[in-house]
Design a protein around this motif. Structure first.
Motif, mmCIF file in Angstrom:
data_model
loop_
_atom_site.group_PDB
_atom_site.id
_atom_site.type_symbol
_atom_site.label_atom_id
_atom_site.label_comp_id
_atom_site.label_asym_id
_atom_site.label_seq_id
_atom_site.Cartn_x
_atom_site.Cartn_y
_atom_site.Cartn_z
ATOM 1 N N SER A 1 0.924 3.386 -4.159
ATOM 2 C CA SER A 1 -0.236 4.348 -4.159
ATOM 3 C C SER A 1 -1.472 3.783 -4.304
ATOM 4 O O SER A 1 -1.466 2.439 -4.687
ATOM 5 C CB SER A 1 0.128 5.113 -5.286
ATOM 6 O OG SER A 1 0.453 4.550 -6.426
ATOM 7 N N LEU A 2 -2.297 4.393 -3.893
ATOM 8 C CA LEU A 2 -3.827 3.963 -3.563
ATOM 9 C C LEU A 2 -4.229 3.213 -4.940
ATOM 10 O O LEU A 2 -4.844 2.234 -4.809
ATOM 11 C CB LEU A 2 -4.727 5.176 -3.474
ATOM 12 C CG LEU A 2 -6.210 5.199 -3.251
ATOM 13 C CD1 LEU A 2 -6.427 3.946 -1.939
ATOM 14 C CD2 LEU A 2 -6.992 6.411 -3.090
ATOM 15 N N PRO B 1 -12.266 -1.304 2.053
ATOM 16 C CA PRO B 1 -12.950 -0.331 0.949
ATOM 17 C C PRO B 1 -13.063 1.231 1.699
ATOM 18 O O PRO B 1 -13.568 0.961 2.872
ATOM 19 C CB PRO B 1 -14.387 -0.939 0.900
ATOM 20 C CG PRO B 1 -14.409 -2.061 1.992
ATOM 21 C CD PRO B 1 -13.200 -2.526 2.349
ATOM 22 N N PRO B 2 -12.981 2.018 1.209
ATOM 23 C CA PRO B 2 -12.963 3.544 1.887
ATOM 24 C C PRO B 2 -14.394 3.901 2.213
ATOM 25 O O PRO B 2 -14.261 4.665 3.217
ATOM 26 C CB PRO B 2 -12.389 4.663 0.732
ATOM 27 C CG PRO B 2 -11.774 3.495 -0.284
ATOM 28 C CD PRO B 2 -12.257 2.198 -0.533
ATOM 29 N N GLY C 1 -6.606 -2.063 -6.205
ATOM 30 C CA GLY C 1 -7.764 -2.498 -6.791
ATOM 31 C C GLY C 1 -9.213 -2.051 -6.277
ATOM 32 O O GLY C 1 -10.017 -2.444 -5.646
ATOM 33 N N GLY C 2 -9.032 -0.465 -5.678
ATOM 34 C CA GLY C 2 -10.339 0.036 -5.014
ATOM 35 C C GLY C 2 -10.252 -0.066 -3.615
ATOM 36 O O GLY C 2 -11.063 0.568 -2.884
ATOM 37 N N ALA C 3 -9.469 -0.894 -2.952
ATOM 38 C CA ALA C 3 -9.386 -0.607 -1.795
ATOM 39 C C ALA C 3 -8.086 0.225 -1.108
ATOM 40 O O ALA C 3 -7.364 0.777 -1.952
ATOM 41 C CB ALA C 3 -8.755 -2.093 -0.920
ATOM 42 N N GLN C 4 -8.243 0.467 0.121
ATOM 43 C CA GLN C 4 -7.231 1.395 0.765
ATOM 44 C C GLN C 4 -6.655 0.674 1.549
ATOM 45 O O GLN C 4 -7.070 -0.145 2.433
ATOM 46 C CB GLN C 4 -7.732 2.669 1.194
ATOM 47 C CG GLN C 4 -8.632 2.558 2.367
ATOM 48 C CD GLN C 4 -8.881 4.058 3.153
ATOM 49 O OE1 GLN C 4 -9.690 4.790 2.522
ATOM 50 N NE2 GLN C 4 -8.459 4.063 4.278
ATOM 51 N N LEU C 5 -5.149 0.956 1.892
ATOM 52 C CA LEU C 5 -4.432 0.371 3.089
ATOM 53 C C LEU C 5 -4.803 0.940 4.339
ATOM 54 O O LEU C 5 -4.683 2.079 4.495
ATOM 55 C CB LEU C 5 -3.047 0.130 2.908
ATOM 56 C CG LEU C 5 -2.674 -1.015 2.105
ATOM 57 C CD1 LEU C 5 -1.012 -0.808 2.225
ATOM 58 C CD2 LEU C 5 -2.863 -2.212 2.188
ATOM 59 N N VAL C 6 -5.239 0.018 5.613
ATOM 60 C CA VAL C 6 -5.321 0.828 6.679
ATOM 61 C C VAL C 6 -4.341 -0.364 7.651
ATOM 62 O O VAL C 6 -4.588 -1.310 7.573
ATOM 63 C CB VAL C 6 -6.657 0.767 7.432
ATOM 64 C CG1 VAL C 6 -6.760 1.348 8.771
ATOM 65 C CG2 VAL C 6 -7.362 1.599 6.372
#
Lengths: 120, 89, 499
Positions: free
Chosen positions: A17-18, A46-47, A22-27
């Motif tokens: 889960s998000l 980074p979002p 550590g503040g990043a999101q997976l793409v």
């Protein structure tokens, strides 16, 4: 039923889960019909990253090894976001564009047919 | 009818077992592959203790089949004096 | 008067079935607490039929004999420097993959059968599962012994156990067995006992081992066939368990069918590794993956399913997809490892011109069209001194954990993408069956340990690839990368006196 377990209330912890990044999101980034890359790639981003930054900084890392990479016309590039056609505003951020955690973003370049025209 | 198959390590014991199989299953087809012997037959295949004993020149115990067996398909029927594999279709 | 010798049936009855006891003062349900939660209904364990009437006594006798034969060959192999007699040092990489990817699965199966051997209520099934548990322990031991000899001369073997819990591609077999072992005893039996052992292990242990023999690897072919002789017994146990469950109660049919649909697919995906071992890693080829698949799955498995029809069992719906994938699987798999070999504990290489011709001949409809150009591109890059190692980390399927490299069979140049949303989170799959396995039991797969995500969360040494390599215990420039120029390749040249 979401699982057959000894206990009916069994619940699996979400491992990816998000908040775990550590503040990043997976793409995930894929380039359709360019099988030189055996699969799409996972990037923690980074979002607030703008789409233009993704094009400038992440795409070369993901696909820069391909002989056709420099021929991509980013203004004509087509996109598929989570299985739907997608027209990104390059100045907007991932969040603003609804590119969510674990979203799959696919680049489609019909005029580039891959190495030897074989979809590679 | 479906084919059953059985495979053995290619060695001196198996040679006689295969000879016995050929004797008792006239339609069996024997394939020699690297290090193994694979035998196929339509529907079923039988290994008789007496035939193998005759071939090998001494008393042969059906269960010693396990030593050189590699694989098989089909249902099994095993007794003191025979070992059989078969499909029911 | 000398006592009469017992016949096989009586001996079996006395030395197996008679070992059981009645629960006169304890609650049977408490003794077998896992027997009911899966929904399988067993009305009479006495109806269990044992195909091989093997008692514990004969079991030890024959297993001991097998071991003696096996170890005599290991000794001979080591004493005669068997490692120098394999066809080519490239071959040994298949064996590295075997030790790291397959052997720990034997151990997992050992634990799984120990569990079912304890938890099933019927004595016949318990004894058979117990023997199988011991067999599986024997398999990992004999495999480690066989390969310890190679470990003296080649890189990539020494940390197999450490790697099994960490290395990205090893999560594929590891998660497969963990999925089975965390199921109940009946699902485990259908998963490993039937689907894997009966339908699929032949593909691993028969044609591949025959290939090992063909490539001069006496040690591997011997442990392979010796293990498979146990498998022959396991296969019949697998077949018996499925027939038994189906005959016990009609309500069991839909449960069993669902397990079959799941586990044949899970096992098939796992065998992707074997497909590439056969087509790309054996310097001397025996048969193609496609031919092996046709012989051992389509033909032998087809007969089996025809027999199971009487119980209402059907071949899974995706059989048609598998049939088409057999012409693509090995090529797609080797391409993954070729480009990620910097993070693998074995070497990869571009197939030689002769090997490519063999592949064209064996795969006339797919190789030249889709896959030969990949190798031409790789060779072109290599010639420029830019051997292709890809950047970044692959996206993985949530269920099988293989990179998203498989393609649509309607268009083999298009990656097959599937997804599900569960509790507001997105999950990705390589195929319809992997998606439906997740959809059936999402709570089981949401906590899959996906190596790529773990790296990105900083749980694998933290930092960059160098830290990940340390975490893997993978010596950079030694066990990984291209075969040509590797320490393995250099040593081999020295042995053979080639400049």
């Amino acid at each position: 039923m979401t699982i057959r377990a000894l206990r009916d209330d069994y619940h699996g912890e979400f491992k990816d889960s998000l908040e775990k990044f550590g503040g990043a999101q997976l793409v995930y980034l894929g380039w359709d019909k360019h099988q030189m890359f055996c699969s799409s790639r996972a990037f923690p981003l980074p979002p607030e990253m703008r789409f233009q930054e993704l094009l400038d900084n992440v795409m070369p890392e993901a696909f820069g090894q391909h002989p056709e990479f420099n021929q991509i016309d980013w203004n004509k590039a087509q996109w598929i976001l989570d299985n739907s056609a997608f027209q990104p505003d390059h100045s907007k951020s991932l969040t603003e564009l609804d590119i969510g955690h674990k979203s799959l973003l696919r680049l489609v370049t019909p005029e580039l047919t891959g190495y030897k025209g074989a979809g590679i | 009818m479906s084919r059953v198959q059985i495979a053995f390590q290619d060695n001196d014991e198996s040679r006689y077992i295969v000879a016995a199989i050929e004797q008792d299953n006239t339609t069996a087809v024997v394939h020699y592959e690297p290090a193994m012997i694979r035998v196929e037959n339509e529907g079923s295949l039988i290994i008789n203790r007496d035939t193998v004993s005759e071939q090998i020149g001494m008393e042969w115990d059906v269960q010693s089949l396990h030593i050189n067996l590699i694989t098989l398909t089909g249902h099994i029927d095993e007794d003191d004096d025979y070992f059989k594999i078969m499909w029911n279709n | 008067m000398s006592p009469k010798k017992l016949n096989l049936k009586d001996k079996y009855k006395l030395l197996t079935r008679d070992l059981d006891w009645e629960f006169s003062y304890e609650d049977r349900k408490e003794a077998f607490p896992y027997e009911e939660f899966e929904g399988i209904k067993i009305t009479d364990w006495d109806k269990w039929e044992d195909p091989f009437r093997l008692t514990m006594e004969s079991y030890w006798k024959y297993q001991a004999e097998k071991e003696k034969k096996l170890y005599a060959i290991y000794d001979a192999f080591a004493q005669n420097n068997g490692q120098t007699n394999v066809t080519d040092a490239r071959y040994v990489n298949a064996i590295k993959l075997f030790l790291t990817g397959v052997s720990p699965g034997e151990h997992a199966a050992h634990l799984g059968f120990a569990f079912t051997g304890r938890q099933m209520g019927g004595i016949g099934a318990r004894v058979a599962a117990q023997m199988q548990s011991i067999d599986e322990l024997r398999h990992i031991q004999t495999q480690i012994h066989a390969m310890s000899h190679y470990n003296k001369f080649f890189d990539g073997f020494d940390e197999f156990n450490h790697m099994h819990d960490r290395l990205w591609y090893l999560s594929v077999p590891k998660s497969f067995f963990e999925d089975a072992r965390t199921a109940g005893p009946f699902e485990f039996m259908i998963a490993i006992g039937f689907s894997f052992e009966y339908v699929l292990t032949n593909l691993l242990f028969v044609p591949f081992m025959s290939g090992a023999a063909y490539n001069g690897d006496m040690a591997t072919v011997t442990f392979g066939f010796s293990a498979q002789s146990d498998e022959a017994r396991h296969m019949t146990l697998g077949l018996e368990i499925i027939k038994f469950i189906l005959e016990q109660h009609e309500d069991n049919l839909p449960i069993v069918q669902k397990w079959l649909d799941k586990w044949l697919w899970r096992g098939y995906r796992l065998l992707t590794l074997v497909a590439m071992m056969m087509d790309y890693m054996l310097p001397q080829k025996v048969m193609s993956w496609q031919e092996a698949w046709e012989l051992y799955f389509e033909d032998a498995g087809g007969s089996l399913f025809k027999d199971l029809e009487r119980y209402g069992i059907k071949m899974p719906d995706y059989t048609e997809t598998i049939k088409q994938e057999k012409e693509h699987l090995s090529h797609q798999a080797w391409w993954i490892f070729y480009q990620y070999t910097h993070a693998a504990a074995f070497h990869t290489w571009t197939p030689t011109a002769e090997e490519m011709d063999w592949l064209s001949e064996k795969y006339p409809d797919t190789f030249d069209k889709y896959y030969r150009p990949r190798w031409e591109l790789a060779a072109e890059m290599e010639a420029k001194g830019e051997r292709f190692y890809t950047t970044g980390l692959p996206q993985l399927c949530q269920t099988c954990q293989i990179p998203m490299a498989f393609t649509e069979m309607s268009d083999p140049t298009q990656v097959s993408y599937r997804e599900s949303i569960y509790n507001d989170e997105r999950f990705h799959f390589c195929s319809d069956p992997c998606k439906s396995i997740f959809d059936n039991e999402p709570e089981k797969y949401v906590h899959a340990w996906l190596p790529v995500h773990q790296i990105l969360q900083g749980n694998c040494g933290g930092g960059g690839l160098d830290k990940v390599m340390e975490y893997y215990h993978l010596d950079d420039g030694v066990a990984n990368l291209e075969f040509e120029g590797s320490p393995d390749a250099e040593r081999w040249k020295e042995w053979k006196g080639v400049a």
